[in-house]
Design a protein around this motif. Structure first.
Motif, PDB file in Angstrom:
ATOM      1  N   SER A   1       0.930  -1.076  -0.020  1.00 48.54           N
ATOM      2  CA  SER A   1       0.469  -0.333  -0.137  1.00 48.54           C
ATOM      3  C   SER A   1       0.958   1.113  -0.294  1.00 48.54           C
TER       4      SER A   1
ATOM      5  N   ASP B   1      -0.199  -8.564  -4.052  1.00 47.33           N
ATOM      6  CA  ASP B   1      -1.898  -7.773  -3.871  1.00 47.33           C
ATOM      7  C   ASP B   1      -1.650  -5.913  -3.674  1.00 47.33           C
TER       8      ASP B   1
ATOM      9  N   GLY C   1      -3.402  -3.412  -4.832  1.00 49.15           N
ATOM     10  CA  GLY C   1      -4.958  -2.804  -4.893  1.00 49.15           C
ATOM     11  C   GLY C   1      -4.307  -1.674  -3.702  1.00 49.15           C
ATOM     12  N   GLY C   2      -3.273  -1.307  -2.679  1.00 44.15           N
ATOM     13  CA  GLY C   2      -3.761  -0.534  -2.097  1.00 44.15           C
ATOM     14  C   GLY C   2      -2.054   0.690  -2.326  1.00 44.15           C
TER      15      GLY C   2
ATOM     16  N   GLU D   1      -2.362   3.661  -4.633  1.00 46.37           N
ATOM     17  CA  GLU D   1      -3.848   4.048  -5.453  1.00 46.37           C
ATOM     18  C   GLU D   1      -2.932   4.957  -6.738  1.00 46.37           C
TER      19      GLU D   1
ATOM     20  N   ARG E   1      -3.753  -8.855  -7.009  1.00 46.22           N
ATOM     21  CA  ARG E   1      -4.423  -8.172  -7.549  1.00 46.22           C
ATOM     22  C   ARG E   1      -4.115  -6.489  -6.952  1.00 46.22           C
TER      23      ARG E   1
ATOM     24  N   SER F   1      -4.702  -2.007  -8.126  1.00 47.82           N
ATOM     25  CA  SER F   1      -5.232  -1.125  -7.738  1.00 47.82           C
ATOM     26  C   SER F   1      -6.482  -0.234  -9.134  1.00 47.82           C
TER      27      SER F   1
ATOM     28  N   GLU G   1     -10.026  -4.844 -10.358  1.00 44.76           N
ATOM     29  CA  GLU G   1      -9.418  -4.241 -10.196  1.00 44.76           C
ATOM     30  C   GLU G   1      -9.968  -4.197  -8.696  1.00 44.76           C
ATOM     31  N   ALA G   2      -9.356  -3.738  -7.982  1.00 45.03           N
ATOM     32  CA  ALA G   2      -9.578  -4.001  -5.986  1.00 45.03           C
ATOM     33  C   ALA G   2     -10.461  -2.962  -5.885  1.00 45.03           C
TER      34      ALA G   2
END
Length: 110
Positions: free
Chosen positions: A22, A53, A55-56, A58, A86, A88, A109-110
């Motif tokens: 993230s 992952d 996804g965090g 941005e 995964r 973002s 998309e997350a």
């Protein structure tokens, strides 16, 4: 989850499913982020199935894609299967523009 790396707003955590990133990954943190994730990947047993992952993350960043590609290469070398990636929404768009979406087991998309 255990924290493997943290600098500014960028955090890398490892858990039973895999690695999660993230924050805004840029080229300043990319190399140490790769190193921390690669060390963890090398500790996994051959044949393990993991999730990456992002996804965090941005901020649209080619640095984040570089990290992802290096971890994918490292996993292959270690005999670890990346079951799912995964991303973002901004990273998913960048991956698609770069033509990498067909090379990765994306979950959307997350």
């Amino acid at each position: 989850m255990s924290r493997l790396f943290e600098r500014s707003d960028v955090r890398l955590e490892a858990g039973p499913q895999g690695l999660a990133v993230s924050g805004d990954v840029d080229f300043e943190v990319a190399a140490p982020l790769v190193e921390a994730g690669s060390a963890w990947l090398n500790e996994q047993p051959a044949g393990a199935c993991l999730v990456l992952d992002l996804g965090g993350v941005e901020q649209v960043s080619s640095a984040a894609l570089s990290v992802l590609l290096e971890w994918t290469r490292q996993a292959r070398t270690a005999g670890v299967e990346i079951r799912q990636v995964r991303l973002s929404a901004p990273l998913a768009r960048l991956t698609q523009v770069a033509g990498l979406d067909e090379l990765l087991p994306l979950s959307g998309e997350a």
